[in-house]
Design an enzyme around this catalytic site. Structure first.
Site, short mmCIF file in Angstrom:
data_model
loop_
_atom_site.label_atom_id
_atom_site.label_comp_id
_atom_site.label_asym_id
_atom_site.label_seq_id
_atom_site.Cartn_x
_atom_site.Cartn_y
_atom_site.Cartn_z
N GLU A 125 0.88 -0.65 -0.03
CA GLU A 125 -0.57 -0.08 -0.31
C GLU A 125 1.10 1.41 -0.46
OE1 GLU A 125 -1.00 1.85 3.47
OE2 GLU A 125 -1.44 0.03 4.30
N VAL B 41 -5.43 0.01 2.50
CA VAL B 41 -5.99 -1.54 2.97
C VAL B 41 -6.91 -1.93 1.84
CG1 VAL B 41 -6.49 -3.77 3.67
CG2 VAL B 41 -4.92 -1.74 4.85
N SER C 180 -14.40 0.59 9.33
CA SER C 180 -12.95 0.64 7.89
C SER C 180 -13.78 0.01 6.95
CB SER C 180 -11.59 0.28 8.87
OG SER C 180 -11.10 0.25 7.63
N ALA C 181 -13.05 0.69 5.78
CA ALA C 181 -13.70 -0.30 4.58
C ALA C 181 -12.84 -1.47 4.46
CB ALA C 181 -13.62 0.33 3.25
N LYS D 244 -4.66 -2.66 14.23
CA LYS D 244 -3.79 -1.75 14.41
C LYS D 244 -4.71 -1.11 16.24
CE LYS D 244 -3.08 1.19 10.66
NZ LYS D 244 -4.12 0.54 9.67
#
Length: 719
Positions: free
Chosen positions: A81, A164, A205-206, A224
């Site tokens: 990424e 991500v 988060s997607a 995280k």
């Protein structure tokens, strides 16, 4: 009303609905065009379920390295990424880490592909100057791009750093199956329960939804730590994401990015990259079309108490910041955690991404090997038995003086092909092809080695082709030169000193050996391989019930087999190597009076040590096969102690050496390799008895001593 509307918009982020403000009609037109190009569909003429990945790929910009890797098909490509470069780390650590991570992937046998959007163009892999340019951009000059943002950045010609989820999408469209990152996003701690009187943010988060619908394996250090790990694991379960933790410490805790452990158990735990590769292969075979999450504990974990305190302080500060929203939250929190931890979190972050790169490459290489084996088995069914020789190919420079040795000596230097693995395979090939026996028609020799992408490497491959040695499982590496060995002999052709540059041999991998070995195959290993590679190959051979011979090479390397002796059928040490192997197995020397300074051991001592080694080889009571320790004693011949199929009864014999006049001795460097290769030919191919096979090996070694070449050209005369 405003609070409700804010929550609704945040909720739209979860299924990744793209919302843009287009003040000019032409901007909206560009956006629609970008979405059409990216997802391979025309809104006017195509079904919303219709895609065309090939058309999409044609619009991508591939780096030369990635393009070459795709064309050759010899290495897996691993996506990286770009958000970690633009938003995850400060300059210059971002560039230094990005370059280091790419190199780690190369060193472990794969091709890196850092993915980003530059001026509206999707880049799959970046040239070094492009990477430097991208890393130098200011944060506000680069948009964080997940699924909802890709079309906007492409359509409007912006710079975009893929998250991500964004990286997974583009990697999948580009035909990349593996992706290495630091940590994935997840469920924020205030997603479903507000803090400090605030509304719930619904901030999920997607990454999590993308893992549920995009078939890419993501290797990370877990979730995280600033997020809610338990809720994130629950969300992944709902999405049907296979989640596995790679750890070998008998723990089942799911890693939490900055630290190795969390309060939550991992759904699955595996202790090897190879096992995870098999999980990935099973996922593909089932056509589940979902991603796999591989969590790898941080190798340089931060102190849990200190990092927890830093995270708490960062979260408290974020809760007071009314302007902080959406995709800005995570970069803000990571930045603050780094400040509160005194830089400890950044050091930890860099260490974990490098470790993930190494592990991810290992997993990808295993997967790639499995795929290639299936394709090879399908296209070219194997008809012959194969003797696989796993070991080194070396350019030997042999020097010997005209007279006595001084600091500087006139003499002769001869450059020849050598290497223990190459020499053993050459002896085998010459005997197999020179034999008139029908049995030899059923066997072929395959050398598994690593050479550099240089003229010496080309010379090795050409020579093997001319000698009828298969090299389809060998590799040529850009990162190392072909191994070279400088050998100094005295005027009597005895070894005086040797300097070897053989670092490349540590890159011979177990993945080069076919996993599905056939009945009748045989494997030869030598001590130049790393201990881990020796162990992995032995495990494969045990599973496939394939016999193994180990040639120790040197005193220092002879003990690399010690942990795996129960998986080996034959070992061929010289007397010094036998002493080292024996001492590695015993806490004391059993009053044999052995030391590095001692005189050569007596035959009685050789017998005691050989039996001790053989006991370790026969410690597996379920293995009902005969095994042997074959000790070469130079001009004193060969001593052998062997077991019978019951694993309990031992027998031994001593065979004299074939005497060679001193004036006929040319070089002794290939004698042991020739002996081992010839023994395998006689015992495995020709089905001769143990004693007769050793006799033939002694005769072949005598021919080798009288030749300038490591393996005598007339060795086939023995057939």
């Amino acid at each position: 009303m405003n609070a409700y509307f804010t929550s609704l918009v945040r909720g739209l982020r979860s299924p990744q609905v793209t919302c843009i403000q287009a003040k000019q009609p032409q901007n909206l037109s560009k956006f629609i065009k970008g979405a059409s190009n990216l997802f391979g569909r025309s809104f006017a003429t195509r079904s919303p379920f219709e895609t065309n990945n090939e058309k999409v790929r044609q619009s991508f910009v591939f780096s030369k390295e990635v393009q070459s890797s795709f064309e050759r098909g010899d290495k897996p490509v691993i996506a990286l990424e770009s958000t970690i470069i633009s938003h995850g780390m400060p300059w210059p650590q971002n560039l230094e880490t990005a370059l280091a991570v790419e190199n780690i992937i190369r060193e472990n046998g794969a091709t890196p592909a850092t993915i980003c959007i530059m001026k509206g163009k999707v880049h799959i892999g970046m040239e070094e100057d492009e990477l430097k340019s991208f890393a130098g951009l200011k944060r506000e000059e680069v948009k964080k791009c997940s699924r909802r943002d890709l079309a906007v950045s492409i359509g409007l010609g912006e710079n975009g750093a893929t998250t991500v989820s964004g990286t997974m999408i583009l990697a999948n469209l580009a035909g990349i199956d593996y992706f290495v990152t630091g940590g994935i996003g997840g469920v924020h701690r205030d997603a479903f329960s507000g803090v400090s009187g605030k509304e719930s943010t619904l901030d999920v988060s997607a990454d999590l939804n993308e893992l549920g619908k995009t078939p890419v394996t993501v290797v990370c250090a877990g979730v995280k730590s600033i997020l809610h790990i338990g809720h994130t694991l629950e969300w992944l379960e709902t999405q049907g994401v296979t989640t596995v933790t790679l750890r070998d410490d008998n723990q089942d805790s799911f890693p939490s990015f900055f630290t190795r452990d969390s309060d939550f158990r991992s759904p699955n735990v595996s202790n090897s990259p190879e096992a995870i590769a098999r999980i990935i292969a099973a996922n593909k075979s089932l056509n589940l079309n979902s991603g796999i999450l591989v969590a790898v504990p941080n190798p340089l974990p931060a102190k849990p108490d200190e990092i927890d305190e830093a995270i708490s302080s960062a979260l408290e500060e974020a809760s007071r910041n009314t302007d902080l929203d959406g995709k800005d939250v995570t970069p803000f929190l990571l930045s603050r955690v780094n400040e509160y931890s005194g830089g400890q979190s950044l050091d930890s972050n860099i260490a974990l991404i490098k470790n993930n790169a190494k592990v991810g490459a290992q997993i990808a290489v295993f997967c790639h090997a499995l795929t290639r084996e299936k394709e090879t088995a399908r296209k070219t069914p194997k008809k012959k038995h194969t003797i696989y020789v796993c070991g080194g190919s070396v350019i030997d420079v042999t020097a010997f003086p005209v007279d006595r040795m001084y600091t500087s000596n006139p003499g002769t230097c001869v450059k020849t092909l050598g290497g223990v693995g190459r020499n053993m395979s050459l002896a085998l090939a010459k005997l197999v092809h020179g034999s008139v026996s029908n049995r030899s028609n059923d066997y072929e020799t395959s050398l598994i080695t690593a050479v550099g992408a240089d003229e010496y490497g080309e010379l090795v491959f050409t020579d093997c082709k001319n000698e009828g040695i298969d090299t389809s499982h060998s590799v040529r590496l850009q990162t190392h030169g072909t191994a070279t060995c400088v050998v100094l002999l005295d005027k009597l052709r005895n070894l005086v000193a040797c300097v070897a540059d053989t670092a490349i041999l540590e890159n011979i991998r177990a993945t080069q050996l076919p996993k599905n070995l056939n009945s009748g195959d045989f494997v030869i290993l030598e001590g130049n391989l790393s201990e881990s590679t020796i162990g992995l190959i032995c495990e494969i051979c045990k599973r496939e019930e394939t016999p193994v011979l180990f040639e120790p090479v040197s005193v220092e390397k002879s003990t690399r087999i010690s942990k795996f002796l129960a998986l080996v059928d034959y070992v061929t040490p010289n007397q010094d190597e036998l002493v080292a192997m024996y001492q590695s197995l015993c806490s004391v020397d059993r009053d044999l009076g052995l030391s590095q300074a001692s005189t050569p051991p007596e035959l009685e001592q050789i017998e005691v040590m050989s039996i001790r080694v053989l006991e370790s080889m026969t410690s597996d009571v379920e293995a009902k096969t005969s095994k042997a320790v074959i000790v070469t004693l130079g001009d004193k011949g060969v001593y052998c102690v062997h077991s019978y199929c019951d694993g309990q009864s031992f027998s031994s014999f001593h065979l004299a050496a074939k005497q060679v006049k001193q004036r006929d001795v040319k070089s002794v460097t290939g004698a042991g390799d020739t002996f081992a290769g010839t023994f395998v030919f006689a015992h495995v191919v020709e089905k001769k008895s143990l004693e007769d096979s050793i006799r033939l090996g002694i005769a072949a070694a005598a021919l080798s001593i009288q030749s300038e070449e490591a393996v005598a050209n007339d060795i086939s005369s023995l057939c």
